[in-house]
Design an enzyme around this catalytic site. Sequence first.
Site, PDB file in Angstrom:
ATOM      1  N   ALA A   1       0.976  -1.513  -0.081  1.00 62.32           N
ATOM      2  CA  ALA A   1       0.232   0.024   0.022  1.00 62.32           C
ATOM      3  C   ALA A   1       0.447   0.979  -0.303  1.00 62.32           C
ATOM      4  O   ALA A   1       0.495   2.187   0.160  1.00 62.32           O
ATOM      5  CB  ALA A   1      -0.571  -0.140   1.137  1.00 62.32           C
TER       6      ALA A   1
ATOM      7  N   GLY B   1       4.500  -8.403   2.627  1.00 63.09           N
ATOM      8  CA  GLY B   1       5.645  -6.732   1.660  1.00 63.09           C
ATOM      9  C   GLY B   1       7.102  -7.640   1.240  1.00 63.09           C
ATOM     10  O   GLY B   1       8.026  -6.831   1.163  1.00 63.09           O
TER      11      GLY B   1
ATOM     12  N   ILE C   1      -3.632  -4.797   0.685  1.00 63.75           N
ATOM     13  CA  ILE C   1      -3.923  -5.240   2.515  1.00 63.75           C
ATOM     14  C   ILE C   1      -2.731  -3.485   2.370  1.00 63.75           C
ATOM     15  O   ILE C   1      -1.877  -3.071   2.145  1.00 63.75           O
ATOM     16  CB  ILE C   1      -3.266  -5.908   3.346  1.00 63.75           C
ATOM     17  CG1 ILE C   1      -4.327  -6.788   2.869  1.00 63.75           C
ATOM     18  CG2 ILE C   1      -3.557  -5.362   4.746  1.00 63.75           C
ATOM     19  CD1 ILE C   1      -3.763  -8.485   4.333  1.00 63.75           C
TER      20      ILE C   1
ATOM     21  N   HIS D   1      -5.109 -11.555   9.462  1.00 65.25           N
ATOM     22  CA  HIS D   1      -5.524 -10.806   8.376  1.00 65.25           C
ATOM     23  C   HIS D   1      -3.548 -11.170   7.679  1.00 65.25           C
ATOM     24  O   HIS D   1      -3.750 -11.857   6.535  1.00 65.25           O
ATOM     25  CB  HIS D   1      -5.775  -9.981   7.568  1.00 65.25           C
ATOM     26  CG  HIS D   1      -7.324  -9.659   8.816  1.00 65.25           C
ATOM     27  ND1 HIS D   1      -8.203 -10.922   7.977  1.00 65.25           N
ATOM     28  CD2 HIS D   1      -7.614  -9.274   9.039  1.00 65.25           C
ATOM     29  CE1 HIS D   1      -9.358 -10.206   8.288  1.00 65.25           C
ATOM     30  NE2 HIS D   1      -9.545  -9.047   9.900  1.00 65.25           N
TER      31      HIS D   1
ATOM     32  N   ASP E   1       0.507  -1.977  13.328  1.00 62.41           N
ATOM     33  CA  ASP E   1       0.677  -1.694  11.389  1.00 62.41           C
ATOM     34  C   ASP E   1      -0.233  -0.565  11.261  1.00 62.41           C
ATOM     35  O   ASP E   1      -0.620  -1.024  10.252  1.00 62.41           O
ATOM     36  CB  ASP E   1       1.073  -2.592  10.619  1.00 62.41           C
ATOM     37  CG  ASP E   1       1.336  -1.972   8.767  1.00 62.41           C
ATOM     38  OD1 ASP E   1       1.881  -1.007   9.455  1.00 62.41           O
ATOM     39  OD2 ASP E   1       1.511  -3.370   8.183  1.00 62.41           O
TER      40      ASP E   1
END
Length: 381
Positions: free
Chosen positions: A144, A222, A310, A252, A276
């Site tokens: 993101a 990531g 996400i 998740h 986060d």
Amino acid sequence: MSADPSEPARLVLRNARVVTPTGALDRGHVLVAGGTITAVGAGDGPADGTVVDLAGATVLPGFVDMHTHGGGGATYTTGDADEARRAAAFHLAHGTTTTLASLVTAPPELMLAATRAYQPLVADGTLAGLHYEGPYLSAARCGAQNPAYLRDPDLDELAALLDIGGVRMVTVAPERAGALDAIRYLVGRGVVAAVGHTDASYEQTLAAVEAGATAGTHVCNGMRPIHHREPGPIVALLRSPSVTCEFIADGHHLHDAMLSFAASAAGTDRAALVTDAMAAAGMSDGAYELGGQAVTVLDGVARLAEGGSIAGSTLTMDAAVRRAVGAGLPLADVARMAATTPARTIGLTDRGALAAGLRADLVVLDDDLAVRRVMRGGEWQ
């Protein structure tokens, strides 16, 4: 004998399950004076002082979140000091007594302005410092992060930012040009270099660790995934004894089995729970923003409106603790992951555990591990 007026008043927290660095005391006490823990032990402790009966509640060290972008409808990513105070207050109510404000990939002028704007908050202890999650990240694994502002590390840019002060951690993708020099520079300036948002190979990641990187940003997320012929950054970080691995325990970002496995592989002295979290933490589903990109939150999961990546989380540290315990990790280990390990990783040796001589940061939890009370620096919040 009357109390010495020159001595700070003593608070006696008793009748509690106290989770210490060496394990849990099923019936223990914590003594607090002058904002500091003065003793921790079994039984009810002394009767002199202000006695607080915790009625069997569980006491953990105050949580230390080394990676969060906001919460309670407020964000750290824009450099707005009022919003930053609101976000910090929101997470404090959920047991986070120490937080880094994580910025995201942005133009240099915004990073400079935000760093300057947060200096008063660092000075007064609202924030423990700043974390730059970007802009020196992989385009292939940016998630993101806004790809328009990704760039190679620039030592002049870093110097200008670090000279302002308050920066504790910077995330870097080691495969970018100049990344290893940047890591060495950060370490030389006393800043934690983290590996994250990376498509690096196993060998490139180990080179970053050799250069001085000591943290892995939300490990597994990531990052290039594990392959049996190319282990990639995940295995390199989990196997490196000098690296603390962040994990987002929201169900998740990581399956509970992966959370348990990865934490066990790293060891709880190298595993850190992080949120986060973005502004939507604690808020309803709907439309939000992160780093100039539209985010949609549905069923508590934040994703980019375009592309579906996400986009941070809606997690709080108390919920992360409950999730980790639910995944089968012992509470004493989870306490280390939520407080002791992250505090040590970012250089805060005065806090992070229930032990004499440390700052009196603690969280009182009920039988369901929900927050009942929070103390920060010896003061109830």
